[in-house]
Design a protein around this motif. Structure first.
Motif, PDB file in Angstrom:
ATOM      1  N   ALA A   6       0.825  -1.211   0.000  1.00 28.36           N
ATOM      2  CA  ALA A   6       0.000   0.000   0.000  1.00 28.36           C
ATOM      3  C   ALA A   6       0.862   1.265   0.000  1.00 28.36           C
ATOM      4  O   ALA A   6       0.493   2.287   0.551  1.00 28.36           O
ATOM      5  N   SER A   7       2.036   1.178  -0.649  1.00 29.89           N
ATOM      6  CA  SER A   7       2.926   2.328  -0.679  1.00 29.89           C
ATOM      7  C   SER A   7       2.850   3.008  -2.048  1.00 29.89           C
ATOM      8  O   SER A   7       3.122   2.379  -3.073  1.00 29.89           O
ATOM      9  N   LEU A 119      -2.317  12.912 -15.433  1.00 30.91           N
ATOM     10  CA  LEU A 119      -2.410  11.617 -14.745  1.00 30.91           C
ATOM     11  C   LEU A 119      -2.832  11.813 -13.292  1.00 30.91           C
ATOM     12  O   LEU A 119      -2.897  12.938 -12.784  1.00 30.91           O
ATOM     13  N   LEU A 120      -3.104  10.688 -12.616  1.00 29.00           N
ATOM     14  CA  LEU A 120      -3.611  10.743 -11.239  1.00 29.00           C
ATOM     15  C   LEU A 120      -2.496  11.087 -10.262  1.00 29.00           C
ATOM     16  O   LEU A 120      -1.355  10.658 -10.442  1.00 29.00           O
ATOM     17  N   ASP A 121      -2.834  11.840  -9.208  1.00 33.19           N
ATOM     18  CA  ASP A 121      -1.847  12.030  -8.147  1.00 33.19           C
ATOM     19  C   ASP A 121      -1.969  10.876  -7.145  1.00 33.19           C
ATOM     20  O   ASP A 121      -2.890  10.054  -7.233  1.00 33.19           O
ATOM     21  N   ALA A 122      -1.017  10.810  -6.236  1.00 31.68           N
ATOM     22  CA  ALA A 122      -0.930   9.657  -5.331  1.00 31.68           C
ATOM     23  C   ALA A 122      -2.213   9.473  -4.517  1.00 31.68           C
ATOM     24  O   ALA A 122      -2.698   8.345  -4.353  1.00 31.68           O
ATOM     25  N   ALA A 123      -2.771  10.590  -4.028  1.00 32.37           N
ATOM     26  CA  ALA A 123      -3.963  10.482  -3.173  1.00 32.37           C
ATOM     27  C   ALA A 123      -5.147   9.927  -3.965  1.00 32.37           C
ATOM     28  O   ALA A 123      -5.899   9.083  -3.476  1.00 32.37           O
ATOM     29  N   THR A 124      -5.290  10.391  -5.214  1.00 27.82           N
ATOM     30  CA  THR A 124      -6.412   9.928  -6.047  1.00 27.82           C
ATOM     31  C   THR A 124      -6.239   8.446  -6.385  1.00 27.82           C
ATOM     32  O   THR A 124      -7.182   7.658  -6.311  1.00 27.82           O
ATOM     33  N   TYR A 125      -5.001   8.083  -6.757  1.00 33.03           N
ATOM     34  CA  TYR A 125      -4.753   6.662  -7.079  1.00 33.03           C
ATOM     35  C   TYR A 125      -5.024   5.785  -5.862  1.00 33.03           C
ATOM     36  O   TYR A 125      -5.691   4.756  -5.962  1.00 33.03           O
ATOM     37  N   ARG A 126      -4.516   6.224  -4.715  1.00 28.16           N
ATOM     38  CA  ARG A 126      -4.711   5.430  -3.492  1.00 28.16           C
ATOM     39  C   ARG A 126      -6.202   5.228  -3.217  1.00 28.16           C
ATOM     40  O   ARG A 126      -6.635   4.118  -2.919  1.00 28.16           O
ATOM     41  N   VAL A 129      -7.612   2.609  -5.559  1.00 25.61           N
ATOM     42  CA  VAL A 129      -7.209   1.245  -5.213  1.00 25.61           C
ATOM     43  C   VAL A 129      -7.974   0.772  -3.987  1.00 25.61           C
ATOM     44  O   VAL A 129      -8.454  -0.367  -3.923  1.00 25.61           O
ATOM     45  N   GLU A 130      -8.108   1.669  -3.012  1.00 27.01           N
ATOM     46  CA  GLU A 130      -8.742   1.258  -1.762  1.00 27.01           C
ATOM     47  C   GLU A 130     -10.236   1.051  -1.902  1.00 27.01           C
ATOM     48  O   GLU A 130     -10.828   0.294  -1.133  1.00 27.01           O
ATOM     49  N   SER A 131     -10.850   1.707  -2.905  1.00 27.69           N
ATOM     50  CA  SER A 131     -12.293   1.514  -3.090  1.00 27.69           C
ATOM     51  C   SER A 131     -12.571   0.382  -4.078  1.00 27.69           C
ATOM     52  O   SER A 131     -13.716   0.037  -4.318  1.00 27.69           O
ATOM     53  N   ALA A 132     -11.506  -0.192  -4.671  1.00 25.56           N
ATOM     54  CA  ALA A 132     -11.695  -1.235  -5.687  1.00 25.56           C
ATOM     55  C   ALA A 132     -12.205  -2.518  -5.044  1.00 25.56           C
ATOM     56  O   ALA A 132     -11.945  -2.785  -3.891  1.00 25.56           O
TER      57      ALA A 132
END
Lengths: 132, 369
Positions: A6-7, A119-126, A129-132
């Motif tokens: 989760a990094s 492109l997505l920033d880290a917070a948006t990507y995270r 992923v977490e809502s997937a």
């Protein structure tokens, strides 16, 4: 040791296809995220485009094959491939052990310098992923 | 993950070890473990010792006067070749077609008692067919969820079993009843990895403490919990067929070159008619091994092409061999193609060269004294 799955470093940009993009002088470096390497499992073979290849954002440009499956590698932005990570030919496991470092995949010279900003920033990507 | 899936009695142990789960024959079983992965788990078995939970495998008991003779008239292999205390690889074939309903291990306790270990997805069907055919007095009972099965596999498996006081060193394909802290277990010198090892049949209620004892005893030998991902790469390196891929109702044992598991001299067994006929004329296609000359990794259902580009067969199991660091496959191929020939496989648009070889791809160590 396996990396923390989760990094997601803040200085990178991300795609919905679980790739990261690092801005460098004149080019961007591309790899897959710790989430992606964890989901794929042990990567045993990597097929990457040759330097000089023109690539189009969103198109499949290579393959990552794990012990159990194969996944396409998508170009995160349009441009020209200027380098690929030759070390992965003999040691594809670097993608699992160091996805943001030694396990990088490609370097692309962007057709448009501003493309990376979309492109997505880290917070948006995270959060994706977490809502997937 | 669907809640309809069955769970092993060791499910919480796997969760605690950070397992990734996948569905196998209606069961949710560990695919690989955190900190491990297919390559490390595979290497543990080849170089040291690994422990697998294979509780999804079925269990059935056939008892009553003449139980062994009854089983012998149904299943393919000849139980007459083994004595009590021995196990045998055998097939349950469809009587009308000779296709494979399941492959299983039969444990011969005596002429009135045979214990069967079929595959998870096929246990109910094997039991149904046997029960329907059983004569008066012979009982066929499905014990699928009554037992857990732990496979301790690898060159150091004896050390692990010795440390908990379980019997070791008995002959390949033989079994011994034993007691572990009050649990009645059966220790079978069997496996699906090609390495020396044991499969331990344990009452489901005793599975967790037995797992804990074996894990603790294996710690000095770096025992690793291994998932079914590694089990698949290990068995593929041996050329062991997997039901549903390399053998099936559509792929007969003659095609899969499992004639050694058929008691041809027996009076009868299910599928004897069609299988004898197929053996007589020769199968149109045969299961063979393929080993990559290059970097291609074959996968099930990929087409196999001859030198002129014509389709000569299909991959039934394909993977990356962690031991050889190359692609290997089992494939059903026209009988005109033989060992030593070269074929190609279309791996997602790339033509990859393969040598036709006789499995195993890696030297097995199962029989070592």
């Amino acid at each position: 040791m396996s990396p923390d799955p989760a990094s997601y470093p803040d200085d990178l940009k991300y795609t919905a296809e679980h790739e990261w993009v690092r801005q460098q002088d004149g080019s961007v470096r591309v790899g897959i995220t710790s989430y992606a390497q964890e989901a794929l499992g042990d990567i045993v073979y990597v097929q990457l485009p040759e330097a000089g290849s023109a690539v189009e954002a969103g198109s499949a440009v290579g393959e990552l094959e794990s012990t159990k499956s194969v996944s396409d590698l998508y170009a995160p932005i349009s441009g020209t491939v200027v380098a690929s990570n030759d070390a992965l030919d003999q040691t594809p496991e670097l993608i699992n052990s160091d996805p943001y470092g030694e396990g990088w995949l490609l370097e692309i010279e962007p057709a448009e310098a501003a493309a990376v900003d979309t492109l997505l920033d880290a917070a948006t990507y995270r959060s994706q992923v977490e809502s997937a | 993950m669907s809640d309809d899936l069955l769970h092993s009695p060791l499910h919480d142990r796997h969760q605690a070890l950070g397992a990734k789960f996948a569905e196998f024959g209606g069961w949710s079983m560990p695919l690989e473990y955190a900190g491990g992965g297919v390559l490390k788990e595979h290497a543990a078995v080849r170089e040291g010792v690994g422990i697998f939970d294979v509780s999804h495998l079925g269990n059935a008991r056939v008892t009553g006067p003449g139980a062994a003779a009854f089983v012998n008239a149904c299943l393919s292999n000849d139980l007459g070749k083994i004595g009590p205390g021995k196990a045998q690889y055998t097939l349950c074939c469809d009587d009308a077609t000779g296709g494979v309903v399941d492959d299983l291990i039969a444990y011969l306790y005596g002429e009135d008692d045979v214990f069967l270990i079929p595959n998870a997805a096929n246990t109910a069907e094997v039991v149904r067919r046997l029960a329907a055919a059983a004569p008066d007095g012979v009982e066929v009972v499905n014990l699928h969820t009554d037992y857990a099965i732990l496979a301790v596999q690898g060159t150091k498996s004896d050390e692990v079993l010795d440390a908990v006081g379980l019997p070791t060193g008995h002959e390949y394909m033989s079994f011994v009843d034993a007691d572990l802290d009050g649990a009645s277990v059966v220790v079978c010198r069997t496996g699906y990895t090609g390495e020396r090892g044991y499969e331990i049949v344990v009452p489901a209620a005793d599975a967790a403490p037995v797992w804990d004892r074996l894990m603790a005893a294996g710690e000095p030998h770096d025992i690793r919990a291994c998932g079914l991902g590694a089990r698949d790469t290990l068995r593929t390196e041996m050329g062991y067929p997997l039901h549903g891929q390399d053998i099936s109702l559509e792929i007969s044992p003659v095609q899969a070159r499992l004639g050694w598991a058929i008691g041809w001299k027996k009076e009868t067994f299910w599928g004897a008619g069609p299988l004898r006929a197929e053996k007589e004329v020769g199968a149109a296609r045969l299961l063979r091994g393929l080993r990559a000359s290059g970097r291609g990794i074959p996968r099930a259902q990929m087409e196999v092409l001859g030198p002129d580009g014509a389709v000569v067969g299909e991959v039934t199991s394909g993977t990356f061999s962690p031991t050889l660091r190359q692609g290997v496959a089992l494939a059903l191929i026209d009988r005109a193609v033989g060992d030593g020939d070269q074929v190609t496989i279309d791996v997602r648009g790339r033509s990859e060269a393969f040598d036709v070889v006789k499995p195993p791809f890696v030297q097995p160590g199962v029989r070592e004294a």
